[in-house]
Design an enzyme around this catalytic site. Structure first.
Site, mmCIF file in Angstrom:
data_model
loop_
_atom_site.group_PDB
_atom_site.id
_atom_site.type_symbol
_atom_site.label_atom_id
_atom_site.label_comp_id
_atom_site.label_asym_id
_atom_site.label_seq_id
_atom_site.Cartn_x
_atom_site.Cartn_y
_atom_site.Cartn_z
ATOM 1 N N SER A 63 0.868 -1.036 -0.069
ATOM 2 C CA SER A 63 -0.109 -0.010 -0.094
ATOM 3 C C SER A 63 0.756 1.305 0.128
ATOM 4 O O SER A 63 2.031 1.273 0.591
ATOM 5 C CB SER A 63 -1.127 0.055 1.310
ATOM 6 O OG SER A 63 -1.657 0.996 1.445
ATOM 7 N N TYR A 109 -0.641 -0.818 10.608
ATOM 8 C CA TYR A 109 -1.024 -0.947 8.705
ATOM 9 C C TYR A 109 0.264 -0.379 8.361
ATOM 10 O O TYR A 109 0.900 -1.310 7.554
ATOM 11 C CB TYR A 109 -2.228 -0.507 8.473
ATOM 12 C CG TYR A 109 -2.446 -0.908 7.269
ATOM 13 C CD1 TYR A 109 -3.062 -2.028 6.840
ATOM 14 C CD2 TYR A 109 -2.364 0.139 6.090
ATOM 15 C CE1 TYR A 109 -3.412 -2.557 5.444
ATOM 16 C CE2 TYR A 109 -2.488 -0.304 4.722
ATOM 17 C CZ TYR A 109 -3.197 -1.394 4.436
ATOM 18 O OH TYR A 109 -3.236 -1.823 3.123
HETATM 19 N N1 NAP Z 1 -8.590 -1.960 -0.848
HETATM 20 C C1 NAP Z 1 -7.680 -0.924 -0.891
HETATM 21 O O1 NAP Z 1 -7.763 0.149 -1.141
HETATM 22 C C2 NAP Z 1 -6.286 -1.467 -0.610
HETATM 23 C C3 NAP Z 1 -5.306 -0.417 -0.786
HETATM 24 C C4 NAP Z 1 -3.939 -0.534 -0.693
HETATM 25 C C5 NAP Z 1 -3.521 -2.010 -0.312
HETATM 26 N N2 NAP Z 1 -4.559 -2.837 0.004
HETATM 27 C C6 NAP Z 1 -4.184 -4.388 0.230
HETATM 28 O O2 NAP Z 1 -4.643 -4.974 -0.649
HETATM 29 C C7 NAP Z 1 -4.966 -6.390 0.011
HETATM 30 C C8 NAP Z 1 -6.552 -6.686 -0.137
HETATM 31 O O3 NAP Z 1 -7.233 -5.679 0.400
HETATM 32 P P1 NAP Z 1 -8.507 -5.775 0.344
HETATM 33 O O4 NAP Z 1 -9.032 -4.359 0.043
HETATM 34 O O5 NAP Z 1 -9.393 -6.829 -0.517
HETATM 35 O O6 NAP Z 1 -9.094 -6.028 1.887
HETATM 36 P P2 NAP Z 1 -10.666 -6.621 2.492
HETATM 37 O O7 NAP Z 1 -11.521 -6.241 1.407
HETATM 38 O O8 NAP Z 1 -10.662 -6.135 3.940
HETATM 39 O O9 NAP Z 1 -10.073 -8.111 2.506
HETATM 40 C C9 NAP Z 1 -9.228 -8.827 3.161
HETATM 41 C C10 NAP Z 1 -9.135 -10.168 2.758
HETATM 42 O O10 NAP Z 1 -7.995 -10.677 3.736
HETATM 43 C C11 NAP Z 1 -8.634 -12.087 4.397
HETATM 44 N N3 NAP Z 1 -7.712 -12.282 5.718
HETATM 45 C C12 NAP Z 1 -7.870 -11.249 6.619
HETATM 46 N N4 NAP Z 1 -7.326 -11.956 7.932
HETATM 47 C C13 NAP Z 1 -6.778 -13.233 7.329
HETATM 48 C C14 NAP Z 1 -6.506 -14.282 7.775
HETATM 49 N N5 NAP Z 1 -6.167 -14.274 9.260
HETATM 50 N N6 NAP Z 1 -6.199 -15.496 6.976
HETATM 51 C C15 NAP Z 1 -6.688 -15.542 5.793
HETATM 52 N N7 NAP Z 1 -7.348 -14.686 5.439
HETATM 53 C C16 NAP Z 1 -7.471 -13.334 6.088
HETATM 54 C C17 NAP Z 1 -10.105 -11.676 4.545
HETATM 55 O O11 NAP Z 1 -10.583 -13.033 4.897
HETATM 56 P P3 NAP Z 1 -11.962 -13.091 5.594
HETATM 57 O O12 NAP Z 1 -13.257 -12.928 4.587
HETATM 58 O O13 NAP Z 1 -11.881 -14.405 6.131
HETATM 59 O O14 NAP Z 1 -12.019 -11.853 6.673
HETATM 60 C C18 NAP Z 1 -10.325 -11.031 3.111
HETATM 61 O O15 NAP Z 1 -10.181 -12.214 2.234
HETATM 62 C C19 NAP Z 1 -4.562 -6.313 1.624
HETATM 63 O O16 NAP Z 1 -3.201 -6.604 1.735
HETATM 64 C C20 NAP Z 1 -4.521 -4.676 1.684
HETATM 65 O O17 NAP Z 1 -3.685 -4.420 2.444
HETATM 66 C C21 NAP Z 1 -5.809 -2.730 -0.345
#
Ligand code: NAP
Length: 238
Positions: free
Chosen positions: A144, A160
């Site tokens: 990120s 984070y």
């Molecule tokens: N969205 C953004 O704007 C953004 C920006 C920059 C970086 N990112 C990065 O992109 C990645 C995906 O983000 P996202 O936006 O898709 O987040 P999200 O919608 O909050 O989804 C998080 C994912 O991580 C999984 N997870 C969390 N804890 C876990 C664990 N202990 N074991 C296995 N799975 C786990 C969740 O599974 P459950 O369904 O089981 O909770 C879900 O599939 C992350 O690394 C985030 O930091 C996102």
């Protein structure tokens, strides 16, 4: 083209889900991991799915999965480390509830474990399969802009931001260590995405982010290993 075999963490929802769906739709074999098998089952309709239950916070489970996959697969082309958490108090990045007043040992350790430690452990146990990839294994760690030290000028979000900065520097170390195995390791931001973490006001749909991530991953060469990459394939500041 030969079918790729990829592993995606966090395939239950958000960016990981979109990466798993897009990979299945284009014909890749996808080892989709998530904490509940019921979240993964619908993906089977899209293609060659290998669903696996995995809590990435559980080191023993990571090792067990890795060793099982070493028996089931002859290689792995890419790992997409998508599973991530924002904080223990909030799933949304902009709630800004993680200040010096609220940060705890439990919060820091949990967020580090999921965002930074888990990708390392998975890479360690899957290294032999990545090294066996005919096209050269790839480790794609989702990072990120909030993990960029040089642009950090907002308060809070300690767990984070620091976990992503840790992931970034570990990715560079991995790039150097795994170069001899022909494995390319990069940290890539998915952009600001409309997921539970990114919120409804984010600029990219998960499908658009996934499409960019796959395009970036496909275009990687050995010269890219160790790069910190933005959602357009350019360089993100360290
Ligand atoms: N969205 C953004 O704007 C953004 C920006 C920059 C970086 N990112 C990065 O992109 C990645 C995906 O983000 P996202 O936006 O898709 O987040 P999200 O919608 O909050 O989804 C998080 C994912 O991580 C999984 N997870 C969390 N804890 C876990 C664990 N202990 N074991 C296995 N799975 C786990 C969740 O599974 P459950 O369904 O089981 O909770 C879900 O599939 C992350 O690394 C985030 O930091 C996102």
């Amino acid at each position: 083209m030969t079918q790729r075999t990829v592993l995606v963490t966090g395939a239950s929802r958000g960016v990981g889900r979109a990466v798993a769906e897009a990979s299945l739709r284009r014909g890749d074999r996808v080892v989709a991991t998530g904490r509940r098998s019921s979240d993964l089952e619908p993906l089977a309709a899209l293609g060659d799915l290998v669903p696996r239950v995995l809590d990435v916070g559980d080191e023993a489970a990571i090792m067990e999965l890795g060793l099982a996959l070493q028996k089931e697969l002859d290689h792995l082309d890419t790992i997409f480390n998508c599973a991530g958490v924002y904080s223990l108090q909030s799933k949304r990045w902009d709630n800004r509830r993680t200040s010096l007043e609220t940060v705890t040992d439990e919060e820091l350790v949990h967020v580090f474990r999921i965002n930074a430690v888990a990708p390392m452990l998975l890479t360690r146990v899957l290294r032999p399969l990545l090294a066996a990839s005919p096209s050269g294994g790839r480790v794609v760690n989702l990072t990120s802009l909030l993990g960029s030290v040089s642009v950090k000028d907002t308060p809070g979000d300690y767990a984070y931001c620091a976990s992503k900065a840790a992931l970034n520097i570990m990715t560079r170390g991995l790039a150097a260590e795994l170069a001899g195995d022909g494995i390319i390791c990069v940290a890539v931001t998915p952009g600001w995405v409309r997921t539970e973490m990114g919120g409804a006001g984010a600029s990219l749909a998960p499908e658009e982010s996934a499409s960019r991530l796959l395009a970036t991953t496909d275009s990687l060469t050995r010269a890219d290993s160790g790069r910190l990459i933005d959602e357009h394939g350019g360089d993100l500041p360290w």
